[in-house]
Scaffold this motif. Structure first.
Motif, PDB file in Angstrom:
ATOM      1  N   TYR A 184     122.043 -70.691  55.986  1.00  0.00           N
ATOM      2  CA  TYR A 184     122.490 -69.915  54.824  1.00  0.00           C
ATOM      3  C   TYR A 184     123.368 -68.720  55.191  1.00  0.00           C
ATOM      4  N   ASP A 185     123.400 -68.381  56.469  1.00  0.00           N
ATOM      5  CA  ASP A 185     124.322 -67.328  56.914  1.00  0.00           C
ATOM      6  C   ASP A 185     125.591 -67.917  57.482  1.00  0.00           C
ATOM      7  N   GLY A 186     125.775 -69.214  57.314  1.00  0.00           N
ATOM      8  CA  GLY A 186     126.993 -69.856  57.812  1.00  0.00           C
ATOM      9  C   GLY A 186     126.973 -70.139  59.306  1.00  0.00           C
ATOM     10  N   ARG A 187     125.814 -69.951  59.941  1.00  0.00           N
ATOM     11  CA  ARG A 187     125.733 -70.269  61.374  1.00  0.00           C
ATOM     12  C   ARG A 187     125.600 -71.769  61.578  1.00  0.00           C
ATOM     13  N   GLU A 188     126.212 -72.238  62.640  1.00  0.00           N
ATOM     14  CA  GLU A 188     126.209 -73.679  62.897  1.00  0.00           C
ATOM     15  C   GLU A 188     124.858 -74.147  63.458  1.00  0.00           C
ATOM     16  N   LEU A 189     124.458 -75.320  63.031  1.00  0.00           N
ATOM     17  CA  LEU A 189     123.189 -75.908  63.466  1.00  0.00           C
ATOM     18  C   LEU A 189     123.419 -77.289  64.052  1.00  0.00           C
ATOM     19  N   ALA A 190     122.570 -77.666  64.969  1.00  0.00           N
ATOM     20  CA  ALA A 190     122.488 -79.067  65.390  1.00  0.00           C
ATOM     21  C   ALA A 190     121.156 -79.588  64.862  1.00  0.00           C
ATOM     22  N   ILE A 191     121.204 -80.685  64.127  1.00  0.00           N
ATOM     23  CA  ILE A 191     120.006 -81.236  63.498  1.00  0.00           C
ATOM     24  C   ILE A 191     119.769 -82.627  64.080  1.00  0.00           C
ATOM     25  N   LYS A 192     118.696 -82.745  64.836  1.00  0.00           N
ATOM     26  CA  LYS A 192     118.408 -84.019  65.496  1.00  0.00           C
ATOM     27  C   LYS A 192     117.348 -84.756  64.675  1.00  0.00           C
ATOM     28  N   ILE A 193     117.689 -85.934  64.232  1.00  0.00           N
ATOM     29  CA  ILE A 193     116.764 -86.698  63.392  1.00  0.00           C
ATOM     30  C   ILE A 193     116.405 -87.998  64.112  1.00  0.00           C
ATOM     31  N   TYR A 194     115.152 -88.093  64.506  1.00  0.00           N
ATOM     32  CA  TYR A 194     114.685 -89.308  65.188  1.00  0.00           C
ATOM     33  C   TYR A 194     114.490 -90.435  64.185  1.00  0.00           C
ATOM     34  N   TYR A 195     114.877 -91.624  64.573  1.00  0.00           N
ATOM     35  CA  TYR A 195     114.620 -92.785  63.731  1.00  0.00           C
ATOM     36  C   TYR A 195     113.139 -93.094  63.778  1.00  0.00           C
ATOM     37  N   THR A 196     112.604 -93.521  62.656  1.00  0.00           N
ATOM     38  CA  THR A 196     111.174 -93.838  62.636  1.00  0.00           C
ATOM     39  C   THR A 196     110.941 -95.333  62.814  1.00  0.00           C
ATOM     40  N   SER A 197     112.003 -96.078  63.037  1.00  0.00           N
ATOM     41  CA  SER A 197     111.844 -97.540  63.011  1.00  0.00           C
ATOM     42  C   SER A 197     112.113 -98.252  64.339  1.00  0.00           C
ATOM     43  N   THR A 198     112.352 -97.503  65.396  1.00  0.00           N
ATOM     44  CA  THR A 198     112.666 -98.183  66.658  1.00  0.00           C
ATOM     45  C   THR A 198     111.409 -98.312  67.522  1.00  0.00           C
ATOM     46  N   SER A 199     110.804 -99.483  67.479  1.00  0.00           N
ATOM     47  CA  SER A 199     109.478 -99.612  68.053  1.00  0.00           C
ATOM     48  C   SER A 199     109.506 -99.659  69.585  1.00  0.00           C
ATOM     49  N   GLU A 200     110.553-100.187  70.145  1.00  0.00           N
ATOM     50  CA  GLU A 200     110.675-100.258  71.597  1.00  0.00           C
ATOM     51  C   GLU A 200     110.502 -98.873  72.213  1.00  0.00           C
TER      52      GLU A 200
END
Ligand SMILES: Nc1ncnc2c1ncn2[C@@H]1O[C@H](COP(=O)(O)OP(=O)(O)O)[C@@H](O)[C@H]1O
Ligand SMILES: [Mg+2]
Length: 264
Positions: free
Chosen positions: A77-93
């Protein structure tokens, strides 16, 4: 109010919130589709939760869609850059592979072993590792928040362009960089108590001429039974990369000893 009614009310409220939020994201049609295409509902709800908590303002686009996770570029909200890492929930290996890194870690003594919970624990582990790195003053992304399979951290780079990976650039002073990097590994071991475990030219960025180590999900506390072997592997990988670019490296055994016991 009877229990069933209460639960129904709650579900209704969640449903409503979900609709509202998808409308909100719909304003940014493109981005919504990026997330909708890849993520299940709990993940979408997780993203909305982080938006409501004012951790994330906008998700601007995808930086990298990997095998285990996608990384998004966002703004707070202050305009600072973010890296958002989203793990997949479907990769069973990949889930199977995670277990040996979680088991035996005193921070995660009692974790649920259903598949979603393992991914959530994995996300939390990366966050906790980044916290340890941060408090030891390691040059790494700063952990900001996590929820379910979503990790929010500071963005390394500028204007949506991530810092180059070590493998992508030719260093001005490879010898100095090698010294800085081996110092970071030593501080990581001695001050943060961590072994990265997947260190290579793919998981090191170069920013302001310095090494930035990232991708900490598999990192282990140094007292974990697997840590020694992982550290040896990290050292061999780093050394062979620097040999390739012409640095006169320490030998593997001497470097290992220095990382573990050299004065920090
Ligand atoms: N904090 C960050 N800031 C900027 N870019 C990042 C950040 N974290 C990851 N990235 C980018 O996303 C890519 C993949 O991230 P990484 O954590 O290594 O995920 P993977 O599990 O797919 O290897 C990196 O190569 C880098 O380009
Ligand atoms: Mg990586």
């Amino acid at each position: 109010m009877p229990r069933r009614e209460r639960l129904e009310k709650k579900a209704e409220a969640m449903e409503r919130q979900y609709e509202e939020n998808s409308l909100m994201l719909n304003k940014d049609q493109e981005e919504f589709q990026v997330t909708e295409a890849v993520f299940d509902r709990p993940t979408l709800e997780g993203i909305y939760r982080l938006i409501h908590r004012k951790i994330i303002d906008k998700i601007k686009g995808v930086l990298k869609a990997g095998k285990e996770a996608s990384i998004y570029w966002g703004l707070d909200y202050d305009g600072r850059e973010l890296a958002i890492k989203i793990y997949y929930t479907s990769t069973s290996e990949f889930r199977k592979g995670m277990m040996k890194y979680i088991e035996g870690d005193p921070r995660f003594k009692r974790f649920r072993k259903d598949s979603k919970s393992i991914i959530y624990t994995w996300t939390q582990k990366e966050y906790s590792n980044l916290q340890l790195a941060e408090s030891a003053g390691i040059n790494a992304p700063r952990p900001i928040s996590f929820y379910r399979n979503i990790l929010v951290m500071s963005f390394i780079g500028l204007d949506g362009v991530p810092a180059p990976l070590l493998r992508e650039i030719s260093l001005e002073d490879p010898n100095q960089f090698y010294d800085q990097l081996t110092d970071e590994i030593r501080f990581l071991y001695q001050k943060a108590g961590l072994v990265h475990g997947d260190l290579s030219e793919y998981n090191i960025m170069v920013w302001e001429k310095k090494p930035v180590i990232f991708d900490f999900s598999q990192a282990m506390l140094k007292f974990h039974p697997l840590a020694e072997e992982l550290l040896r592997h990290d050292i061999e990988t780093i050394n062979s990369y620097f040999v390739k670019i012409g640095v006169n490296v320490y030998d593997n055994i001497a470097l290992m000893e220095w990382i573990k016991t050299g004065e920090a």
